[in-house]
Design a protein around this motif. Sequence first.
Motif, PDB file in Angstrom:
ATOM      1  N   ASP A 113       0.822  -1.207   0.000  1.00 37.26           N
ATOM      2  CA  ASP A 113       0.000   0.000   0.000  1.00 37.26           C
ATOM      3  C   ASP A 113       0.860   1.263   0.000  1.00 37.26           C
ATOM      4  OD1 ASP A 113      -2.389  -1.444   0.089  1.00 37.26           O
ATOM      5  OD2 ASP A 113      -2.418  -1.472   2.290  1.00 37.26           O
ATOM      6  N   GLY A 114       0.429   2.254  -0.754  1.00 34.78           N
ATOM      7  CA  GLY A 114       1.033   3.573  -0.696  1.00 34.78           C
ATOM      8  C   GLY A 114       2.296   3.771  -1.500  1.00 34.78           C
ATOM      9  N   ALA A 115       2.862   2.722  -2.064  1.00 36.60           N
ATOM     10  CA  ALA A 115       4.107   2.847  -2.822  1.00 36.60           C
ATOM     11  C   ALA A 115       3.828   3.454  -4.195  1.00 36.60           C
ATOM     12  CB  ALA A 115       4.776   1.485  -2.969  1.00 36.60           C
ATOM     13  N   GLY A 116       4.822   4.176  -4.724  1.00 38.79           N
ATOM     14  CA  GLY A 116       4.600   4.935  -5.940  1.00 38.79           C
ATOM     15  C   GLY A 116       5.512   4.571  -7.090  1.00 38.79           C
ATOM     16  N   ALA A 117       5.128   5.045  -8.262  1.00 35.37           N
ATOM     17  CA  ALA A 117       5.937   4.964  -9.478  1.00 35.37           C
ATOM     18  C   ALA A 117       5.962   6.360 -10.090  1.00 35.37           C
ATOM     19  CB  ALA A 117       5.353   3.952 -10.460  1.00 35.37           C
ATOM     20  N   TYR A 118       7.027   6.667 -10.832  1.00 36.16           N
ATOM     21  CA  TYR A 118       7.259   8.034 -11.274  1.00 36.16           C
ATOM     22  C   TYR A 118       7.876   8.048 -12.672  1.00 36.16           C
ATOM     23  CZ  TYR A 118       7.139   8.119  -6.198  1.00 36.16           C
ATOM     24  OH  TYR A 118       6.782   7.903  -4.895  1.00 36.16           O
ATOM     25  N   PHE A 119       7.524   9.085 -13.427  1.00 36.95           N
ATOM     26  CA  PHE A 119       8.186   9.353 -14.702  1.00 36.95           C
ATOM     27  C   PHE A 119       9.043  10.594 -14.516  1.00 36.95           C
ATOM     28  CE2 PHE A 119       8.217  11.355 -19.007  1.00 36.95           C
ATOM     29  CZ  PHE A 119       8.988  10.377 -19.629  1.00 36.95           C
ATOM     30  N   ILE A 120      10.315  10.498 -14.903  1.00 38.98           N
ATOM     31  CA  ILE A 120      11.264  11.600 -14.733  1.00 38.98           C
ATOM     32  C   ILE A 120      11.794  11.976 -16.109  1.00 38.98           C
ATOM     33  CG2 ILE A 120      13.455  12.334 -13.721  1.00 38.98           C
ATOM     34  CD1 ILE A 120      11.456   9.511 -12.136  1.00 38.98           C
ATOM     35  N   GLU A 121      11.714  13.258 -16.438  1.00 38.04           N
ATOM     36  CA  GLU A 121      12.167  13.743 -17.728  1.00 38.04           C
ATOM     37  C   GLU A 121      12.909  15.061 -17.550  1.00 38.04           C
ATOM     38  OE1 GLU A 121       8.768  14.724 -20.226  1.00 38.04           O
ATOM     39  OE2 GLU A 121       7.558  15.060 -18.419  1.00 38.04           O
ATOM     40  N   ARG A 122      13.673  15.440 -18.554  1.00 37.62           N
ATOM     41  CA  ARG A 122      14.408  16.699 -18.501  1.00 37.62           C
ATOM     42  C   ARG A 122      13.438  17.871 -18.517  1.00 37.62           C
ATOM     43  NH1 ARG A 122      19.490  16.894 -22.561  1.00 37.62           N
ATOM     44  NH2 ARG A 122      19.959  18.682 -21.192  1.00 37.62           N
ATOM     45  N   GLY A 123      13.695  18.853 -17.675  1.00 36.35           N
ATOM     46  CA  GLY A 123      12.893  20.062 -17.704  1.00 36.35           C
ATOM     47  C   GLY A 123      13.318  20.961 -18.848  1.00 36.35           C
ATOM     48  N   ALA A 124      12.489  21.912 -19.170  1.00 37.26           N
ATOM     49  CA  ALA A 124      12.823  22.856 -20.242  1.00 37.26           C
ATOM     50  C   ALA A 124      14.075  23.649 -19.902  1.00 37.26           C
ATOM     51  CB  ALA A 124      11.639  23.797 -20.483  1.00 37.26           C
ATOM     52  N   ASP A 125      14.252  23.923 -18.619  1.00 38.08           N
ATOM     53  CA  ASP A 125      15.422  24.683 -18.188  1.00 38.08           C
ATOM     54  C   ASP A 125      15.640  24.420 -16.705  1.00 38.08           C
ATOM     55  OD1 ASP A 125      17.526  26.441 -18.047  1.00 38.08           O
ATOM     56  OD2 ASP A 125      16.259  28.220 -17.808  1.00 38.08           O
ATOM     57  N   GLY A 126      16.695  23.656 -16.386  1.00 40.70           N
ATOM     58  CA  GLY A 126      16.983  23.411 -14.984  1.00 40.70           C
ATOM     59  C   GLY A 126      16.692  21.991 -14.556  1.00 40.70           C
ATOM     60  N   PRO A 127      16.090  21.821 -13.365  1.00 37.86           N
ATOM     61  CA  PRO A 127      15.921  20.480 -12.791  1.00 37.86           C
ATOM     62  C   PRO A 127      15.022  19.590 -13.634  1.00 37.86           C
ATOM     63  CG  PRO A 127      15.540  22.209 -11.145  1.00 37.86           C
ATOM     64  CD  PRO A 127      15.582  22.881 -12.483  1.00 37.86           C
ATOM     65  N   ALA A 128      15.157  18.279 -13.371  1.00 41.20           N
ATOM     66  CA  ALA A 128      14.267  17.315 -13.998  1.00 41.20           C
ATOM     67  C   ALA A 128      12.859  17.477 -13.448  1.00 41.20           C
ATOM     68  CB  ALA A 128      14.761  15.898 -13.740  1.00 41.20           C
ATOM     69  N   VAL A 129      11.892  17.024 -14.217  1.00 43.38           N
ATOM     70  CA  VAL A 129      10.486  17.072 -13.819  1.00 43.38           C
ATOM     71  C   VAL A 129      10.042  15.657 -13.473  1.00 43.38           C
ATOM     72  CG1 VAL A 129       8.141  17.612 -14.546  1.00 43.38           C
ATOM     73  CG2 VAL A 129      10.054  19.053 -15.300  1.00 43.38           C
ATOM     74  N   GLU A 130       9.519  15.500 -12.255  1.00 45.21           N
ATOM     75  CA  GLU A 130       9.040  14.201 -11.790  1.00 45.21           C
ATOM     76  C   GLU A 130       7.519  14.195 -11.737  1.00 45.21           C
ATOM     77  OE1 GLU A 130      10.771  12.123  -8.204  1.00 45.21           O
ATOM     78  OE2 GLU A 130       8.755  12.564  -7.428  1.00 45.21           O
ATOM     79  N   THR A 131       6.909  13.200 -12.375  1.00 48.22           N
ATOM     80  CA  THR A 131       5.456  13.053 -12.376  1.00 48.22           C
ATOM     81  C   THR A 131       5.090  11.730 -11.715  1.00 48.22           C
ATOM     82  OG1 THR A 131       5.300  14.287 -14.453  1.00 48.22           O
ATOM     83  CG2 THR A 131       3.382  12.972 -13.801  1.00 48.22           C
ATOM     84  N   ARG A 132       4.305  11.797 -10.661  1.00 50.06           N
ATOM     85  CA  ARG A 132       3.840  10.565 -10.017  1.00 50.06           C
ATOM     86  C   ARG A 132       2.760   9.922 -10.873  1.00 50.06           C
ATOM     87  NH1 ARG A 132       3.906   8.785  -4.153  1.00 50.06           N
ATOM     88  NH2 ARG A 132       2.466   7.009  -4.069  1.00 50.06           N
ATOM     89  N   LEU A 133       2.854   8.606 -11.038  1.00 53.13           N
ATOM     90  CA  LEU A 133       1.957   7.863 -11.917  1.00 53.13           C
ATOM     91  C   LEU A 133       0.873   7.158 -11.111  1.00 53.13           C
ATOM     92  CD1 LEU A 133       4.705   6.208 -14.134  1.00 53.13           C
ATOM     93  CD2 LEU A 133       3.479   8.337 -14.575  1.00 53.13           C
ATOM     94  N   GLU A 134      -0.223   6.866 -11.794  1.00 50.12           N
ATOM     95  CA  GLU A 134      -1.270   6.039 -11.180  1.00 50.12           C
ATOM     96  C   GLU A 134      -0.743   4.624 -11.007  1.00 50.12           C
ATOM     97  OE1 GLU A 134      -5.808   4.481 -12.161  1.00 50.12           O
ATOM     98  OE2 GLU A 134      -4.935   6.124 -13.326  1.00 50.12           O
ATOM     99  N   VAL A 135      -1.029   4.028  -9.881  1.00 51.66           N
ATOM    100  CA  VAL A 135      -0.533   2.684  -9.560  1.00 51.66           C
ATOM    101  C   VAL A 135      -1.710   1.781  -9.249  1.00 51.66           C
ATOM    102  CG1 VAL A 135       0.871   1.327  -7.966  1.00 51.66           C
ATOM    103  CG2 VAL A 135       1.664   3.589  -8.680  1.00 51.66           C
ATOM    104  N   THR A 136      -1.716   0.583  -9.838  1.00 48.62           N
ATOM    105  CA  THR A 136      -2.733  -0.423  -9.567  1.00 48.62           C
ATOM    106  C   THR A 136      -2.237  -1.339  -8.451  1.00 48.62           C
ATOM    107  OG1 THR A 136      -3.504  -0.394 -11.862  1.00 48.62           O
ATOM    108  CG2 THR A 136      -4.081  -2.321 -10.532  1.00 48.62           C
ATOM    109  N   ARG A 137      -3.042  -1.491  -7.419  1.00 48.28           N
ATOM    110  CA  ARG A 137      -2.669  -2.351  -6.279  1.00 48.28           C
ATOM    111  C   ARG A 137      -3.024  -3.796  -6.591  1.00 48.28           C
ATOM    112  NH1 ARG A 137      -1.079  -5.251  -2.486  1.00 48.28           N
ATOM    113  NH2 ARG A 137      -1.172  -4.615  -0.274  1.00 48.28           N
ATOM    114  N   LEU A 138      -2.030  -4.670  -6.563  1.00 49.18           N
ATOM    115  CA  LEU A 138      -2.263  -6.105  -6.739  1.00 49.18           C
ATOM    116  C   LEU A 138      -2.744  -6.702  -5.433  1.00 49.18           C
ATOM    117  CD1 LEU A 138       0.953  -7.040  -8.762  1.00 49.18           C
ATOM    118  CD2 LEU A 138      -1.359  -6.828  -9.668  1.00 49.18           C
ATOM    119  N   ARG A 139      -3.566  -7.704  -5.520  1.00 51.77           N
ATOM    120  CA  ARG A 139      -4.074  -8.403  -4.329  1.00 51.77           C
ATOM    121  C   ARG A 139      -3.738  -9.878  -4.395  1.00 51.77           C
ATOM    122  NH1 ARG A 139      -4.762  -4.352  -0.791  1.00 51.77           N
ATOM    123  NH2 ARG A 139      -5.879  -2.636  -1.795  1.00 51.77           N
TER     124      ARG A 139
END
Length: 243
Positions: free
Chosen positions: A217-243
């Motif tokens: 529960d609660g663990a995440g996945a992320y997409f990281i890409e180069r920003g237009a200028d400066g730091p990288a941009v991190e986007t948290r992704l939707e995650v499906t919980r397995l049971r």
Amino acid sequence: MAADEPTILATSGGVAPDHRLRWRVGPLTDHAVELSGVSGRAPKVCFLGTACGDTPDLTRDFYAAAQQRGFHGSHLQLFTMPNVDDITAHLLDQDVIWVWGGSVAGLLAMWRLHGVDDAMRAAWEAGVVLTGVSAGSLCWHAGGTTDSFGPDLRPVTDCLGLLPWSNGVHYDTEEQRRPLFQSLVADGTLPAGYATDDGVGLLYRGTDMVEALAEVDGAGAYFIERGADGPAVETRLEVTRLR
């Protein structure tokens, strides 16, 4: 039996504690087996502990977990010599290939020395499901971050490249992982890519990441890409919980 298309489930998990065994198969690895589409027989799962030097007790623990789960287990070892005559044929005969963690740099060197890199590509293209944890996640990608060279993380940029993305593992539990991964993407050392907290996996169909899956529960996945200028941009992704 084979998946409908090349399939990889790259994880920071796939195992779980057990009251009898050292560890048991976790939901992420169970899901990798389901992706192979096997029915009516025991799924054939080949274990590779190359990144831990083919430690005998690790191989033993795999067979105990495979027996408990009802898998037809096998393993490919490279130390001190390969244990099968034809590596490619053995891997092509599997439903799932499961790669353990450890030194991704050592894994890559040994695989290339013995032609496992080409055998893995052949298996992937044939629909054998590839999965693994940590080094067994990084290896399929273009590169990522590794402690193969010491406690201070360093980039690895020459992984198998079945997937064109970079990969970050243990994103929430090892403090160097997130800032280094982001800085390496920002400065172009690594291409854009995906990162997983412990207990999360990334499902790729072909070279497209199609779903993030979690066994905790609660663990995440992320997409990281180069920003237009400066730091990288991190986007948290939707995650499906397995049971």
